[in-house]
Write a protein that holds these residues in place. Sequence first.
Motif, PDB file in Angstrom:
ATOM      1  N   GLY A 264       9.645  18.177  22.536  1.00  0.00           N
ATOM      2  CA  GLY A 264       9.001  16.983  21.977  1.00  0.00           C
ATOM      3  C   GLY A 264       9.257  16.818  20.496  1.00  0.00           C
ATOM      4  O   GLY A 264       9.638  15.734  20.022  1.00  0.00           O
ATOM      5  N   PHE A 265       9.084  17.891  19.728  1.00  0.00           N
ATOM      6  CA  PHE A 265       9.342  17.821  18.293  1.00  0.00           C
ATOM      7  C   PHE A 265      10.830  17.604  18.012  1.00  0.00           C
ATOM      8  O   PHE A 265      11.197  16.905  17.061  1.00  0.00           O
ATOM      9  CB  PHE A 265       8.865  19.102  17.601  1.00  0.00           C
ATOM     10  N   GLY A 266      11.696  18.188  18.837  1.00  0.00           N
ATOM     11  CA  GLY A 266      13.131  17.994  18.656  1.00  0.00           C
ATOM     12  C   GLY A 266      13.548  16.554  18.851  1.00  0.00           C
ATOM     13  O   GLY A 266      14.365  16.014  18.079  1.00  0.00           O
ATOM     14  N   LEU A 267      12.996  15.903  19.872  1.00  0.00           N
ATOM     15  CA  LEU A 267      13.314  14.500  20.114  1.00  0.00           C
ATOM     16  C   LEU A 267      12.816  13.613  18.978  1.00  0.00           C
ATOM     17  O   LEU A 267      13.491  12.656  18.580  1.00  0.00           O
ATOM     18  CB  LEU A 267      12.708  14.049  21.451  1.00  0.00           C
ATOM     19  N   LEU A 268      11.641  13.923  18.441  1.00  0.00           N
ATOM     20  CA  LEU A 268      11.110  13.146  17.315  1.00  0.00           C
ATOM     21  C   LEU A 268      12.025  13.254  16.107  1.00  0.00           C
ATOM     22  O   LEU A 268      12.349  12.249  15.448  1.00  0.00           O
ATOM     23  CB  LEU A 268       9.711  13.638  16.963  1.00  0.00           C
TER      24      LEU A 268
END
Length: 505
Positions: A334-338
Amino acid sequence: MVSNEATTGTEPVDGRDAVSRKAEKATWRMTRGERARYQLGYAGYSIGFNIVAYFMTMFLMFQSVNLAVVGSLIFIVKAIDAVDDLLFGYFIDRVNPARLRFLRKIAGSGKYLPWYRVTFSLLPLSTVIFFAMPGGVSVGVKIAWFAVAYLLYDLAATLSQVPMQAMVVTLTDKVTERDSILKFRGLWAVAVAVLSGLVWQSLVSEFVGWSVAGVAIGSAVVVLIMLVPLARKVTEYNVELKSASPETTPAYTVREMFKAVRLNKPMLIILASDMVSGATLTMVTTNVFAAFYLFDNSLILQVPVLFAFVPALILQFFADRIAHAIGKRNAIVGFGLLGSICGITLFFVGHGNLYLVIFLMAIQGVPVSVNLVLRSFLVPDTVEYARYKTGQDCTAIFFAMDSFSTKLVGGVAPAVAMFILGLGGWVTVKADSFADLAAHGVAQPAGALTALWITVSLIPAVGALVCSVVLMFYRLRDEDAALMARCNSGDITREECEAQLSRAY
């Protein structure tokens, strides 16, 4: 795909809510002093590793060497490094320097601490050798110096990182204590990276004007001082693999090592994602030049770092709780996609509006920083998985492989950046600092400026996107890894562990 929404081990995996956090901490093995020494040592290691990662491209570009040639040499060194990392990992697992007569007094007791005590000074020493390159010699001599010094540095980094990382498993057999150590280790690593980056860039900027080599060598001396305390008054409490039977466990040969690597699919997935991430972090080495040439101020792109620092630090402090709530893998993805979305947006916005650039970079910096802590939770889980599956104490092999993927940040990414800048028509310069560069007044063609922007925005964003996609295939559930760790430490039997696992592995 199997859900990864499970505990990180910060609470008992069998649901006994009556056991409070305070009671759990009372069972931890290490003293506060031992944990502090480890954190200080890891902070020192982080700074030592970051010196070359931060200054290498800058230093070489100031030495007026051919970027394409240097980029090719980096790939050659990394090919050698890929082999020696595995060899050193196997050797560190097999041989304890405490058993060698000529090293016994220095090495002391333990499994990985003896290696640390023998090798910790090699990283700062090799860094000094790297930046001691004479400025008045020919370009050919400089390239040869770089090739030899960089190979020595990579070897030293492996011998420093593998014991430093592997001892996370042997310092304690308590999963909650290990996760706490990893969380604060990540906090310190990010904090020292940000602060040291600000100090370094200020010192070599056009406003102060210190030489790159002088700042790097001085920092290496500081690193050596920070590494010393961990070599004293620290004990490893989880040295033996208690769940394996000596009668049924095969000897740890090279064949068994490759079998352990092959069976550890979760680790291979992590390594694949790390390699993609490491090879595309080109902005680490080009940010400063982008600030200087695109915004006429080598310090300006430190502003979004400062804006992101506090919110990132807060989220990092709660990283274990975030991972517990939604699963380690899910949080990282999730943080990577953001971060990827912010980077792609940054590329298309362009560098024409400085305020918008600072805003997007600040937003992007938060998930990138938090993931540095979250990702550190996964590798020890996969090590426990391999120990459980094979009955072999093969910890160093996997941390050696992790060492290689980590060093991609300091090696392949600069090589990729140099190739792209070379394709853009980068004009080489001879200088000692940005003050010297400003005095020379060397301009760069439009193609080189476009290449700079691509290395700062697009390539890292695409890398983060691919990294997130790869990690979606990671299927080791968090509570299962915690159960395996308890079995490996002898807290529960193998039969009890298998009865509680969510599925067969």
